[in-house]
Design an enzyme around this catalytic site. Structure first.
Site, PDB file in Angstrom:
ATOM      1  N   PRO A 122      50.035  35.551  28.944  1.00  0.00           N
ATOM      2  CA  PRO A 122      51.217  36.281  30.211  1.00  0.00           C
ATOM      3  C   PRO A 122      51.504  36.138  30.926  1.00  0.00           C
ATOM      4  CG  PRO A 122      51.401  36.281  27.673  1.00  0.00           C
ATOM      5  CD  PRO A 122      49.678  36.948  27.819  1.00  0.00           C
ATOM      6  N   GLU A 123      51.598  35.987  32.407  1.00  0.00           N
ATOM      7  CA  GLU A 123      51.552  36.775  33.070  1.00  0.00           C
ATOM      8  C   GLU A 123      53.882  37.166  33.776  1.00  0.00           C
ATOM      9  OE1 GLU A 123      50.354  34.705  36.938  1.00  0.00           O
ATOM     10  OE2 GLU A 123      48.738  33.996  35.242  1.00  0.00           O
TER      11      GLU A 123
END
Length: 297
Positions: free
Chosen positions: A2-3
């Site tokens: 996840p960014e």
């Protein structure tokens, strides 16, 4: 992994559920994830009021009463799923999500390594099949001194991140611009997906040396980064494999990708062959880069 948009989306969902509520009890179901949990974590969380949340890069900070914060990183496959009072132990997952059938749901609970329950019945589970996530406790006033947050670059959505500041950071950097943007000491929270999309919008090749970007190119790149991140947050992030929002639903920004994971497909800005062969893929530092060789220079 996840960014920034995915972490921001999860954090907002958790904040809506937990802020102002008290964690009546917590339960750990293993000794830790990537690193051991803090000693007596469940007991230390129990009875604490959640005062609010903050995001720093790809990390969430759940601020608790008694001036302590839980620092949370989702790792590669981590998720935090909130279930309302009265709902059974199986999370609600969208049909396209990772738990698309009963077997998947059971697997999700098998990998729920931390559970928190509020005094009015909300349950939040930290699920992480690959166990690359982490959770630590840190004094709230010392959040930025934590070893995982020290030296982190500016937040790309803050006003302080602008063409001038990025130009200063890139001056003299003889690495490809993509590598520079993935450096969390340069900019916090960016990852492979959103760097690819921002470079495309700015018309900058991922192979271009970072030292050649300051000035006019940086003036194009900064608003492109901000726009991509803002749109991704509004879409709930990108769900490619493991990521789901805190309510179990998937993000939708993957439906808007212009170049990421579109190798061989037409470039959305080009007229097509023979002028443009479409989106290209190269490997940089072991990771795929997607771009249009015709429009990105």
């Amino acid at each position: 992994m996840p960014e920034l948009p995915e972490v921001e989306t999860v954090m907002r969902g958790l904040s809506a559920v937990l802020t102002g509520r008290t964690i009546a009890r917590a339960e750990t179901r293993r000794a830790g994830l990537r690193w051991p949990f803090p000693e007596n974590l469940a007991e230390r969380l129990g009875g604490r009021r959640v005062e609010g949340f903050r995001r720093r890069g790809k990390y969430m900070l759940m601020r608790l009463s008694e001036e302590e914060s839980a620092l949370i990183h989702l790792g590669m496959s981590g998720r935090m799923v909130a279930r309302p009072p009265g709902e059974g132990p199986v999370p609600r997952i969208a049909p396209q999500g990772a738990f698309s059938d009963a077997r998947g749901a059971a697997d999700g609970l098998a990998h729920e390594h931390l559970m928190m329950e509020t005094e009015d019945g909300w349950r939040v589970g930290f699920q992480d099949p690959r166990r690359f996530g982490c959770l630590d406790l840190v004094p709230t006033e010392a959040e930025d001194s934590h070893r995982l947050l020290q030296g982190m670059g500016p937040e790309p959505l803050d006003d302080g991140f602008n063409a001038a500041s990025l130009s200063r950071s890139l001056t003299g950097k003889n690495t490809p611009i993509k590598a520079a943007l993935l450096d969390q000491g340069m900019v916090a929270g960016l990852g492979n997906i959103y760097v690819a999309e921002a470079l495309f919008r700015a018309g900058i090749s991922p192979r271009r040396l970072a030292a050649t970007v300051p000035g006019a190119r940086a003036a194009r790149l900064v608003p492109a980064i901000k726009a991509v991140l803002t749109e991704a947050i509004e879409a709930g992030g990108s769900s490619l494999r493991d990521y789901v929002r805190s309510d179990g639903e998937i993000g939708r920004f993957q439906d808007r990708f212009e170049v990421y994971d579109r190798h061989g497909q037409p470039c959305p800005r080009c007229p097509g062959p023979p002028a443009c062969a479409g989106v290209a893929r190269i490997v940089q530092s072991g990771r795929s880069s997607f771009f249009c060789p015709r429009t990105q220079r």
